[in-house]
Design an enzyme around this catalytic site. Structure first.
Site, mmCIF file in Angstrom:
data_model
loop_
_atom_site.group_PDB
_atom_site.id
_atom_site.type_symbol
_atom_site.label_atom_id
_atom_site.label_comp_id
_atom_site.label_asym_id
_atom_site.label_seq_id
_atom_site.Cartn_x
_atom_site.Cartn_y
_atom_site.Cartn_z
ATOM 1 N N ASP A 48 34.482 8.403 -51.679
ATOM 2 C CA ASP A 48 34.218 7.651 -52.908
ATOM 3 C C ASP A 48 32.948 6.808 -52.756
ATOM 4 O O ASP A 48 32.847 5.979 -51.859
ATOM 5 C CB ASP A 48 35.418 6.739 -53.197
ATOM 6 C CG ASP A 48 35.255 5.947 -54.491
ATOM 7 O OD1 ASP A 48 35.740 6.418 -55.527
ATOM 8 O OD2 ASP A 48 34.624 4.862 -54.452
ATOM 9 N N TYR A 53 26.497 1.388 -55.290
ATOM 10 C CA TYR A 53 26.683 1.153 -53.850
ATOM 11 C C TYR A 53 25.384 1.421 -53.092
ATOM 12 O O TYR A 53 25.283 1.093 -51.913
ATOM 13 C CB TYR A 53 27.778 2.049 -53.269
ATOM 14 C CG TYR A 53 29.172 1.848 -53.808
ATOM 15 C CD1 TYR A 53 29.478 0.817 -54.705
ATOM 16 C CD2 TYR A 53 30.213 2.692 -53.431
ATOM 17 C CE1 TYR A 53 30.761 0.651 -55.201
ATOM 18 C CE2 TYR A 53 31.503 2.530 -53.917
ATOM 19 C CZ TYR A 53 31.766 1.512 -54.813
ATOM 20 O OH TYR A 53 33.048 1.362 -55.306
ATOM 21 N N LYS A 78 29.984 7.043 -59.451
ATOM 22 C CA LYS A 78 30.235 6.250 -60.663
ATOM 23 C C LYS A 78 28.927 5.868 -61.339
ATOM 24 O O LYS A 78 27.930 5.593 -60.669
ATOM 25 C CB LYS A 78 31.009 4.966 -60.304
ATOM 26 C CG LYS A 78 32.230 5.194 -59.437
ATOM 27 C CD LYS A 78 32.922 3.914 -59.051
ATOM 28 C CE LYS A 78 33.944 4.135 -57.952
ATOM 29 N NZ LYS A 78 33.362 4.234 -56.614
ATOM 30 N N HIS A 111 31.910 2.986 -64.286
ATOM 31 C CA HIS A 111 32.173 2.007 -63.225
ATOM 32 C C HIS A 111 32.681 0.669 -63.784
ATOM 33 O O HIS A 111 33.630 0.100 -63.264
ATOM 34 C CB HIS A 111 30.891 1.793 -62.410
ATOM 35 C CG HIS A 111 31.119 1.168 -61.072
ATOM 36 N ND1 HIS A 111 30.221 1.271 -60.043
ATOM 37 C CD2 HIS A 111 32.148 0.427 -60.581
ATOM 38 C CE1 HIS A 111 30.687 0.621 -58.979
ATOM 39 N NE2 HIS A 111 31.858 0.104 -59.282
#
Length: 289
Positions: A48, A53, A78, A111
């Site tokens: 994931d 990120y 996401k 997200h």
């Protein structure tokens, strides 16, 4: 040696491993690549990540170089707030694929559920039809947010990735999701390392009875309760320890005791005023474009 993880079937027919590996807050300085490589070696084939990120490229590199057939690895990313709206989301999807270096993503999520979510969802639906994404879902949706957006969608989300741990069991949104077989994916499954949770007498007592540690009991409870979980760690020993939950199960009375720990409150409140503005200003996902 790898552990065989059970798959569950989403409401669109796509199979997803019920236990995976999260990469939130792992830096893109080689650490993400290394951590994902270790996770894959151990049999954690569900990875994931997210645009926000900033480590999609390292995730993709580890996946591509793993030697494991692509169809055996389940990759989630996401879409970030900056890319909501139909046209922007189309570009955001392609940017994630480019950074990952993959032909498709197995799951792609909204997200944070603010702004032009319906426009972004339409682009995701089209990307799914085009084979760029196998399954689509949402994240951080409370009952209030769910009821404001999901009725506008042509297709239902397959998952809602939300904060979920023994202190915050999300009963209200789970009841709404259950009607349409929408799976809960747990972020912060270990309560973000909350020491109070790890020393909770109910949990330590159950752990002692099974010869396990508190973290393993927490993860086993969530897994047994039907959540999809992907704890994050960069330490291979901790990855192995987190996976060591398949050789025991909690009895009905132990599950009931764990359910009784629910406080109904989490660390993050998506309904709080100003959250959308705060998150929009938190990252620039195009800083490196």
């Amino acid at each position: 040696m790898t552990t065989k993880i059970e798959n569950v079937t989403l409401n669109d027919g796509v199979k997803i491993p019920a236990f995976g590996f999260g990469t939130f807050q792992i830096p893109a300085d080689g650490s993400t690549y290394q951590a994902v490589k270790e996770a894959l070696k151990l049999g954690l084939y569900h990875i994931d990540t997210a645009a926000a990120y900033f480590n999609e490229a390292e995730v993709g590199k580890a996946v591509r170089e793993s030697g494991i057939p692509r169809e055996e690895i389940f990759v989630t990313s996401k879409l970030w707030l900056q890319d909501y709206g139909y046209e922007a989301a189309k570009k955001g999807i392609d940017a994630s694929l480019r950074k990952l270096g993959l032909d498709y993503m197995d799951l792609y999520l909204i997200h944070q559920p603010y702004g032009d979510v319906p426009g972004a969802w339409k682009a995701m639906e089209e990307a799914k039809k085009a084979g760029k994404i196998r399954s689509i879902g949402v994240s951080n949706m409370t009952p209030k947010i769910w009821n404001s957006f999901v009725p506008q969608f042509d297709t239902l989300p397959s998952v809602n990735q939300i904060e979920f741990h023994p202190y915050f069991q999300q009963k209200e949104i789970r009841a709404i999701m259950a009607k349409d077989n929408v799976y809960l994916e747990a972020w912060a499954p270990l309560g973000q390392g909350n020491p109070q949770l790890f020393s909770e007498p109910t949990i330590t007592k159950i752990a002692e009875a099974h010869g396990k540690d508190a973290g393993q009991v927490i993860l086993r409870f969530e897994y047994q309760d039907g959540a999809i979980i992907f704890p994050k760690t960069t330490k291979p020993a901790r990855m192995k320890s987190n996976m060591d939950i398949f050789d025991f199960s909690l009895a009905d009375e132990e599950m009931a005791a764990m359910r009784a720990l629910d406080t109904g409150k989490g660390r993050h409140d998506p309904d709080a005023p100003g959250v959308a503005e705060m998150l929009l200003g938190a990252f620039d996902v195009h800083a490196d474009d």
